[in-house]
Design a protein around this motif. Sequence first.
Motif, PDB file in Angstrom:
ATOM      1  N   HIS A  86       0.836  -1.191   0.000  1.00  0.00           N
ATOM      2  CA  HIS A  86       0.000   0.000   0.000  1.00  0.00           C
ATOM      3  C   HIS A  86       0.878   1.250   0.000  1.00  0.00           C
ATOM      4  O   HIS A  86       2.063   1.191   0.331  1.00  0.00           O
TER       5      HIS A  86
ATOM      6  N   TRP B 197      -5.148   1.960   3.117  1.00  0.00           N
ATOM      7  CA  TRP B 197      -6.283   1.483   2.344  1.00  0.00           C
ATOM      8  C   TRP B 197      -6.144   1.784   0.842  1.00  0.00           C
ATOM      9  O   TRP B 197      -7.078   1.505   0.080  1.00  0.00           O
TER      10      TRP B 197
ATOM     11  N   LYS C 272      -4.160   0.306  -1.962  1.00  0.00           N
ATOM     12  CA  LYS C 272      -3.333  -0.879  -2.165  1.00  0.00           C
ATOM     13  C   LYS C 272      -2.995  -1.089  -3.641  1.00  0.00           C
ATOM     14  O   LYS C 272      -3.745  -0.667  -4.527  1.00  0.00           O
TER      15      LYS C 272
ATOM     16  N   THR D 144      -6.274  -0.720  -5.663  1.00  0.00           N
ATOM     17  CA  THR D 144      -7.545  -0.922  -4.979  1.00  0.00           C
ATOM     18  C   THR D 144      -7.701   0.108  -3.866  1.00  0.00           C
ATOM     19  O   THR D 144      -6.793   0.304  -3.065  1.00  0.00           O
TER      20      THR D 144
ATOM     21  N   GLU E 173      -9.667   0.774  -0.602  1.00  0.00           N
ATOM     22  CA  GLU E 173     -10.445   0.014   0.373  1.00  0.00           C
ATOM     23  C   GLU E 173     -10.784   0.857   1.597  1.00  0.00           C
ATOM     24  O   GLU E 173     -10.734   0.378   2.725  1.00  0.00           O
TER      25      GLU E 173
ATOM     26  N   SER F  45     -15.387  -0.832   3.785  1.00  0.00           N
ATOM     27  CA  SER F  45     -15.594  -2.245   3.441  1.00  0.00           C
ATOM     28  C   SER F  45     -16.801  -2.430   2.545  1.00  0.00           C
ATOM     29  O   SER F  45     -16.830  -3.343   1.706  1.00  0.00           O
TER      30      SER F  45
ATOM     31  N   GLN G  22     -15.800  -0.365  -2.295  1.00  0.00           N
ATOM     32  CA  GLN G  22     -14.388  -0.377  -2.661  1.00  0.00           C
ATOM     33  C   GLN G  22     -14.271  -0.266  -4.188  1.00  0.00           C
ATOM     34  O   GLN G  22     -15.193  -0.623  -4.921  1.00  0.00           O
TER      35      GLN G  22
ATOM     36  N   ARG H  80     -11.609  -0.928  -7.591  1.00  0.00           N
ATOM     37  CA  ARG H  80     -10.394  -1.521  -8.142  1.00  0.00           C
ATOM     38  C   ARG H  80     -10.287  -1.156  -9.616  1.00  0.00           C
ATOM     39  O   ARG H  80     -11.270  -1.267 -10.366  1.00  0.00           O
TER      40      ARG H  80
ATOM     41  N   GLY I  68     -18.105  -4.645  -2.556  1.00  0.00           N
ATOM     42  CA  GLY I  68     -18.176  -4.371  -1.137  1.00  0.00           C
ATOM     43  C   GLY I  68     -18.679  -5.551  -0.337  1.00  0.00           C
ATOM     44  O   GLY I  68     -19.287  -6.490  -0.870  1.00  0.00           O
TER      45      GLY I  68
ATOM     46  N   TRP J 175     -21.330 -10.312  -0.367  1.00  0.00           N
ATOM     47  CA  TRP J 175     -20.430  -9.515  -1.203  1.00  0.00           C
ATOM     48  C   TRP J 175     -21.133  -9.217  -2.529  1.00  0.00           C
ATOM     49  O   TRP J 175     -21.862 -10.056  -3.061  1.00  0.00           O
TER      50      TRP J 175
END
Length: 448
Positions: A126, A131, A133, A163, A165, A168, A171, A173, A216, A227
């Motif tokens: 990271h 967060w 990453k 990513t 993050e 939670s 998120q 990417r 998420g 998820w």
Amino acid sequence: MCLLVLTMMVAGKPGNGYAGDIIADVLREKGVITKEDWIRIQAAREKEEAETQEKLKQEFPVKVGWGKKGFTVETLDGKWKTALQWRFQGRWTYPERSDPRDGAAFSDNPESTFELRRVRMKIGGHGYRPWIKYYFELDLQPTRDDDDDPASSSTRLLDWRITIERFSWLQLRVGQWKINYNRERVDSSGKQQFVERSIVNRLFTIDRQMGAMIYGHLFPGTMVDSWYFAGVFTGEGRAVSNDDDNMMWMGRFQWNFLGRDLKFSQSDVEYHEQPAASIAGGVYTTIGKCTRWSSSGCGNLSGFTSPSAASDGQFRVDGIVEEAAFKWRGFSFQHEFHWKQVKDSRIAEGAPGHRSNLFGSYTQVGYFFHDLLPVIPKPLETAFRYAFVDPNIAASGDFRQEFTGAFNWFFAGHRNKLTLDVSHLTLDQVVGNDLTEQRIRLQWDVSF
């Protein structure tokens, strides 16, 4: 007084902390220094050590170490971290390196092959914030056939992604990676239960793509623990630019109905004390030149025009997957059922070949029998898989099946394991007996 000064000098010298403590303790026990003197000596030592540590932080503000993700370098403030890991997957196979798919492959000469199936370098961590990453993965030497272009075994960049993050439940990417469509493909090749993925994978995976995805984790730890994943991608596979303005759209929803998250990894090496399970579904649609995808990028299914000869937007490909997984006390179960449809715009609607439907499925189970029979070694897992694919439900003589049994010996979980599997493979024939082949594979997978 002289003794007191001498003691403080010894205690204050870098590297003499242990000796200084002993001298101070001895002098206190003999009554040469008072308790108050001893306390001042200790306070002076602690101050000196704190100043030394602070100086070291300013001059060298990083720490190094080793963990499950390899060699790590991290700043002391926690804002920057990089992990470097090497992975080796050596394999021996007989009589086929890959899954035979047609009559010629089932009846050709046997091959006994040692290969470096995967030699990887992984870099991740990271930056700026814990967060934010990043991750890169290089494939250093894919094995090739003797008549392949040498470039096919040159180093290639498999993954590159960033990513976010921060939350939670939401998120982001972006980059290139194995997109989160189905469990078997997203499960790392280093966290498989068998030497290789099932015969289903080649036909139905959408593999690595370039694009962006939001996802998420919702209501963790509850009965509606779940998820979601939703993404848009070029649809042309790894490192291939788009040929038009059509994109690949993908969605997945996973429900962990027992309230415990089930990670993308096979075999219950973690030994779940409490049962964990999930059911999931995924969909995608895309228009382009590809009818299949792999780590090599855009490709074609048997009987379809190759990407180099296809026209822009020639194929519309749609797919649906149903999936289930379960782990508990050394037992693991995993299953997927796939449907895929390919439409060829060069062929008129209603004409033969315009629309092709494919089906495929696999089910696999594994268990560490040590839990039932302590005489069986604890690191040994036994597994079995059944799979089938029908590459075109309108055609005959192409239905294939796989029956595979496996033994895994885990030296250090998935990071160091030995796998032996044996397969019975079949291909239906329109006339005569079905074609069959038996295959054995031995593999060592280790990460450093």
